[in-house]
Scaffold this motif. Structure first.
Motif, PDB file in Angstrom:
ATOM      1  N   ASP A  20      91.162  19.307   9.451  1.00 35.14           N
ATOM      2  CA  ASP A  20      91.429  19.942   8.169  1.00 35.14           C
ATOM      3  C   ASP A  20      90.410  21.028   7.875  1.00 35.14           C
ATOM      4  O   ASP A  20      89.220  20.892   8.158  1.00 35.14           O
ATOM      5  CB  ASP A  20      91.387  18.905   7.049  1.00 35.14           C
ATOM      6  CG  ASP A  20      92.553  17.939   7.106  1.00 35.14           C
ATOM      7  OD1 ASP A  20      93.576  18.299   7.716  1.00 35.14           O
ATOM      8  OD2 ASP A  20      92.435  16.836   6.551  1.00 35.14           O
ATOM      9  N   SER A  21      90.886  22.090   7.260  1.00 30.67           N
ATOM     10  CA  SER A  21      90.012  23.165   6.845  1.00 30.67           C
ATOM     11  C   SER A  21      89.197  22.705   5.630  1.00 30.67           C
ATOM     12  O   SER A  21      89.729  22.023   4.752  1.00 30.67           O
ATOM     13  CB  SER A  21      90.857  24.389   6.473  1.00 30.67           C
ATOM     14  OG  SER A  21      90.090  25.315   5.755  1.00 30.67           O
ATOM     15  N   PRO A  22      87.922  23.073   5.545  1.00 29.45           N
ATOM     16  CA  PRO A  22      87.139  22.677   4.376  1.00 29.45           C
ATOM     17  C   PRO A  22      87.673  23.303   3.087  1.00 29.45           C
ATOM     18  O   PRO A  22      87.409  22.816   2.004  1.00 29.45           O
ATOM     19  CB  PRO A  22      85.723  23.156   4.687  1.00 29.45           C
ATOM     20  CG  PRO A  22      85.851  24.085   5.826  1.00 29.45           C
ATOM     21  CD  PRO A  22      87.136  23.794   6.519  1.00 29.45           C
ATOM     22  N   ASP A  23      88.428  24.364   3.217  1.00 28.51           N
ATOM     23  CA  ASP A  23      88.972  25.038   2.041  1.00 28.51           C
ATOM     24  C   ASP A  23      90.342  24.503   1.632  1.00 28.51           C
ATOM     25  O   ASP A  23      90.930  24.980   0.671  1.00 28.51           O
ATOM     26  CB  ASP A  23      89.096  26.540   2.305  1.00 28.51           C
ATOM     27  CG  ASP A  23      87.745  27.199   2.516  1.00 28.51           C
ATOM     28  OD1 ASP A  23      86.758  26.715   1.932  1.00 28.51           O
ATOM     29  OD2 ASP A  23      87.685  28.189   3.252  1.00 28.51           O
ATOM     30  N   GLN A  24      90.859  23.527   2.338  1.00 27.94           N
ATOM     31  CA  GLN A  24      92.214  23.043   2.089  1.00 27.94           C
ATOM     32  C   GLN A  24      92.382  22.507   0.665  1.00 27.94           C
ATOM     33  O   GLN A  24      93.374  22.799   0.007  1.00 27.94           O
ATOM     34  CB  GLN A  24      92.577  21.970   3.102  1.00 27.94           C
ATOM     35  CG  GLN A  24      94.034  21.597   3.103  1.00 27.94           C
ATOM     36  CD  GLN A  24      94.391  20.719   4.274  1.00 27.94           C
ATOM     37  OE1 GLN A  24      93.542  20.374   5.087  1.00 27.94           O
ATOM     38  NE2 GLN A  24      95.641  20.360   4.380  1.00 27.94           N
ATOM     39  N   ASP A  25      91.411  21.721   0.177  1.00 28.80           N
ATOM     40  CA  ASP A  25      91.497  21.193  -1.185  1.00 28.80           C
ATOM     41  C   ASP A  25      91.437  22.317  -2.209  1.00 28.80           C
ATOM     42  O   ASP A  25      92.143  22.298  -3.208  1.00 28.80           O
ATOM     43  CB  ASP A  25      90.387  20.179  -1.455  1.00 28.80           C
ATOM     44  CG  ASP A  25      90.598  18.883  -0.700  1.00 28.80           C
ATOM     45  OD1 ASP A  25      91.764  18.586  -0.337  1.00 28.80           O
ATOM     46  OD2 ASP A  25      89.605  18.167  -0.476  1.00 28.80           O
ATOM     47  N   LEU A  51      92.352  25.458  -1.770  1.00 26.63           N
ATOM     48  CA  LEU A  51      93.610  26.201  -1.729  1.00 26.63           C
ATOM     49  C   LEU A  51      94.736  25.431  -2.410  1.00 26.63           C
ATOM     50  O   LEU A  51      95.598  26.026  -3.057  1.00 26.63           O
ATOM     51  CB  LEU A  51      93.987  26.520  -0.279  1.00 26.63           C
ATOM     52  CG  LEU A  51      93.042  27.473   0.445  1.00 26.63           C
ATOM     53  CD1 LEU A  51      93.421  27.580   1.919  1.00 26.63           C
ATOM     54  CD2 LEU A  51      93.047  28.837  -0.210  1.00 26.63           C
ATOM     55  N   LYS A  52      94.721  24.118  -2.292  1.00 25.83           N
ATOM     56  CA  LYS A  52      95.738  23.298  -2.948  1.00 25.83           C
ATOM     57  C   LYS A  52      95.618  23.384  -4.463  1.00 25.83           C
ATOM     58  O   LYS A  52      96.604  23.518  -5.175  1.00 25.83           O
ATOM     59  CB  LYS A  52      95.596  21.849  -2.484  1.00 25.83           C
ATOM     60  CG  LYS A  52      96.590  20.907  -3.105  1.00 25.83           C
ATOM     61  CD  LYS A  52      96.361  19.490  -2.621  1.00 25.83           C
ATOM     62  CE  LYS A  52      97.226  18.526  -3.392  1.00 25.83           C
ATOM     63  NZ  LYS A  52      96.874  17.142  -3.123  1.00 25.83           N
ATOM     64  N   ASP A  53      94.387  23.328  -4.978  1.00 26.99           N
ATOM     65  CA  ASP A  53      94.157  23.345  -6.426  1.00 26.99           C
ATOM     66  C   ASP A  53      94.306  24.720  -7.053  1.00 26.99           C
ATOM     67  O   ASP A  53      94.667  24.842  -8.218  1.00 26.99           O
ATOM     68  CB  ASP A  53      92.760  22.807  -6.742  1.00 26.99           C
ATOM     69  CG  ASP A  53      92.663  21.309  -6.549  1.00 26.99           C
ATOM     70  OD1 ASP A  53      93.720  20.637  -6.523  1.00 26.99           O
ATOM     71  OD2 ASP A  53      91.532  20.808  -6.419  1.00 26.99           O
ATOM     72  N   LYS A 113      96.096  27.506  -5.769  1.00 23.66           N
ATOM     73  CA  LYS A 113      97.161  28.368  -5.264  1.00 23.66           C
ATOM     74  C   LYS A 113      97.808  29.093  -6.444  1.00 23.66           C
ATOM     75  O   LYS A 113      97.727  28.630  -7.587  1.00 23.66           O
ATOM     76  CB  LYS A 113      98.188  27.561  -4.479  1.00 23.66           C
ATOM     77  CG  LYS A 113      98.970  26.574  -5.314  1.00 23.66           C
ATOM     78  CD  LYS A 113      99.931  25.797  -4.463  1.00 23.66           C
ATOM     79  CE  LYS A 113     100.613  24.748  -5.339  1.00 23.66           C
ATOM     80  NZ  LYS A 113     101.450  23.871  -4.597  1.00 23.66           N
TER      81      LYS A 113
END
Length: 106
Positions: A2-7, A9-11, A13
């Protein structure tokens, strides 16, 4: 992996504005739709609009849920609002086209 920025980007977007009210949609989607119908509105005004779409839900519940959703979106910077005692929110839609022109690329 998982990308560290995934959370993040989810919050954060871009906000999706639904084209219609859908009782089966998320609360956030329906609150955003109600705000879009009003353009500029306070949480009680958006809650009143939600009551029009979903009259079977208690008005106090609409107000409580609407305040929570709008404040959350405002704190994330996904919607705008003023600093009045009863904050008025808006979706920051661009209503007038740009009057300038772009320089040619080549």
């Amino acid at each position: 992996m998982d990308s560290p920025d995934q959370d993040f980007l989810k919050d954060y977007k871009p906000l999706h504005v639904p084209h219609k009210y859908d009782a089966g949609a998320s609360l956030q989607d329906n609150v955003v739709y109600a705000l879009a119908q009003l353009e500029y509105a306070t949480a009680p005004e958006v809650a009143a609009k939600m009551d029009e779409f979903e009259p079977q839900t208690d008005k106090a519940t609409h107000l409580q849920q609407t305040r929570k959703v709008l404040e959350g979106l405002f704190k994330k910077g996904l919607i705008k609002g003023n600093d009045d005692a009863e904050r008025q929110y808006n979706l920051s839609k661009i209503l007038t086209p740009n009057s300038g022109k772009a320089d040619p690329l080549f």
